[in-house]
Design a protein around this motif. Structure first.
Motif, mmCIF file in Angstrom:
data_model
loop_
_atom_site.group_PDB
_atom_site.id
_atom_site.type_symbol
_atom_site.label_atom_id
_atom_site.label_comp_id
_atom_site.label_asym_id
_atom_site.label_seq_id
_atom_site.Cartn_x
_atom_site.Cartn_y
_atom_site.Cartn_z
ATOM 1 N N THR A 14 0.700 -1.408 0.087
ATOM 2 C CA THR A 14 0.064 -0.101 -0.009
ATOM 3 C C THR A 14 0.943 1.250 -0.136
ATOM 4 O O THR A 14 0.729 2.414 -0.662
ATOM 5 C CB THR A 14 -1.071 -0.103 1.243
ATOM 6 O OG1 THR A 14 -1.805 -1.263 0.884
ATOM 7 C CG2 THR A 14 -1.920 1.088 1.040
ATOM 8 N N LYS A 18 0.919 4.015 -3.076
ATOM 9 C CA LYS A 18 0.794 5.396 -2.742
ATOM 10 C C LYS A 18 1.920 6.191 -3.225
ATOM 11 O O LYS A 18 1.866 7.204 -3.748
ATOM 12 C CB LYS A 18 0.804 5.544 -1.073
ATOM 13 C CG LYS A 18 0.706 7.188 -0.786
ATOM 14 C CD LYS A 18 0.748 7.355 0.697
ATOM 15 C CE LYS A 18 2.287 6.938 1.189
ATOM 16 N NZ LYS A 18 2.354 7.250 2.626
ATOM 17 N N SER A 75 -8.285 2.234 2.981
ATOM 18 C CA SER A 75 -7.100 1.957 2.019
ATOM 19 C C SER A 75 -7.725 1.297 0.604
ATOM 20 O O SER A 75 -7.408 1.678 -0.548
ATOM 21 C CB SER A 75 -5.793 1.193 2.380
ATOM 22 O OG SER A 75 -5.278 1.846 3.420
ATOM 23 N N LEU A 79 -7.800 2.913 -3.067
ATOM 24 C CA LEU A 79 -6.867 2.216 -4.249
ATOM 25 C C LEU A 79 -8.016 2.010 -5.405
ATOM 26 O O LEU A 79 -7.679 2.298 -6.332
ATOM 27 C CB LEU A 79 -6.284 0.929 -3.699
ATOM 28 C CG LEU A 79 -5.064 1.145 -2.829
ATOM 29 C CD1 LEU A 79 -4.774 -0.265 -2.287
ATOM 30 C CD2 LEU A 79 -3.953 1.761 -3.578
ATOM 31 N N ILE A 108 -5.000 9.593 -2.714
ATOM 32 C CA ILE A 108 -3.540 9.766 -1.653
ATOM 33 C C ILE A 108 -3.694 10.010 -0.398
ATOM 34 O O ILE A 108 -3.033 9.633 0.390
ATOM 35 C CB ILE A 108 -2.528 10.783 -2.615
ATOM 36 C CG1 ILE A 108 -2.229 10.130 -3.863
ATOM 37 C CG2 ILE A 108 -1.207 10.870 -1.967
ATOM 38 C CD1 ILE A 108 -1.436 10.851 -5.031
ATOM 39 N N LEU A 111 -4.716 7.211 1.548
ATOM 40 C CA LEU A 111 -3.874 6.364 1.785
ATOM 41 C C LEU A 111 -2.794 6.790 2.603
ATOM 42 O O LEU A 111 -2.427 5.989 3.606
ATOM 43 C CB LEU A 111 -3.019 6.059 0.202
ATOM 44 C CG LEU A 111 -4.061 5.237 -0.400
ATOM 45 C CD1 LEU A 111 -3.477 5.354 -1.844
ATOM 46 C CD2 LEU A 111 -4.291 3.732 -0.070
ATOM 47 N N GLN A 112 -2.492 8.137 2.671
ATOM 48 C CA GLN A 112 -1.602 8.631 3.679
ATOM 49 C C GLN A 112 -2.043 8.516 5.100
ATOM 50 O O GLN A 112 -1.239 8.122 6.137
ATOM 51 C CB GLN A 112 -1.211 10.086 3.557
ATOM 52 C CG GLN A 112 -0.301 10.192 2.272
ATOM 53 C CD GLN A 112 0.026 11.764 1.764
ATOM 54 O OE1 GLN A 112 -1.088 12.499 2.137
ATOM 55 N NE2 GLN A 112 1.083 11.823 1.262
ATOM 56 N N THR A 115 -2.194 4.486 6.004
ATOM 57 C CA THR A 115 -0.956 4.087 6.337
ATOM 58 C C THR A 115 -0.165 4.625 7.738
ATOM 59 O O THR A 115 0.436 3.781 8.252
ATOM 60 C CB THR A 115 0.112 4.246 5.013
ATOM 61 O OG1 THR A 115 0.328 5.530 4.836
ATOM 62 C CG2 THR A 115 -0.473 3.427 3.717
#
Length: 127
Positions: A14, A18, A75, A79, A108, A111-112, A115
Motif C-alpha cells: 500500500t 501510494k 485503503s 486504491l 492519496i 492512503l496517507q 498508512t
C-alpha cells in the motif's frame, strides 16, 4: 504468524502504491496529461493490490483490531477509487489521457492517513 506477515506485506504494498500514485500525480500536474500506457500499468497494479486485499480480508477480519481493519478497508476504497479514476479521461486522443487530479489527491490523502494509522498502531506492540 501468518496474519502478521500478511498485514506487513499489504501495508508495504500500500505504501509503494501510494508513492507510485504520488509520482504519477506529480507528472500529471506537470504535463497536464499522461500516456494511456502509463495509466494502464498503474491501474493494473492498483487493481491487483485490491484483489490481494480481498483475498486476505477474512484473515485480516479475524486477526486485526477493528481500527486496523477499518484502515485497511479505507485503503482498499482509496486504491479502487484511484484505479477507476485512471480509467477515465481518454477523450480526444487515443494515446493520451487527462486524469482528474483532484480525485487522485483525495485517494492519496486517504492512503496517507490510513498508512500512518496502520504504521503507528503496530509500533507499541513491537516495542
Amino acid at each position: 504468524m501468518i496474519s502478521d506477515r500478511v498485514r506487513h506485506d499489504l501495508l508495504k504494498k500500500t505504501i509503494i502504491a501510494k508513492v507510485d500514485l504520488m509520482a504519477y500525480l506529480q507528472l500529471r500536474k506537470a504535463k497536464g496529461y499522461m500516456s494511456v500506457a502509463e495509466s494502464h500499468c498503474l491501474r493494473e497494479n492498483l487493481f491487483e493490490l485490491c484483489k490481494e486485499y480481498r483475498r486476505h480480508y477474512a484473515l485480516l477480519k479475524q486477526t486485526q483490531e477493528s481500527s486496523d481493519l477499518a484502515a485497511f478497508t479505507q485503503s482498499l476504497d482509496a486504491l479502487s477509487s484511484a484505479a477507476v479514476c485512471l480509467m477515465t479521461g481518454q477523450h480526444d486522443c487515443p494515446l493520451y489521457i487527462t486524469v482528474d487530479a483532484e480525485k487522485l489527491e483525495r485517494a492519496i490523502a486517504t492512503l496517507q492517513k490510513c498508512t500512518r494509522l496502520l504504521t503507528d498502531s503496530k509500533k507499541p506492540a513491537e516495542a
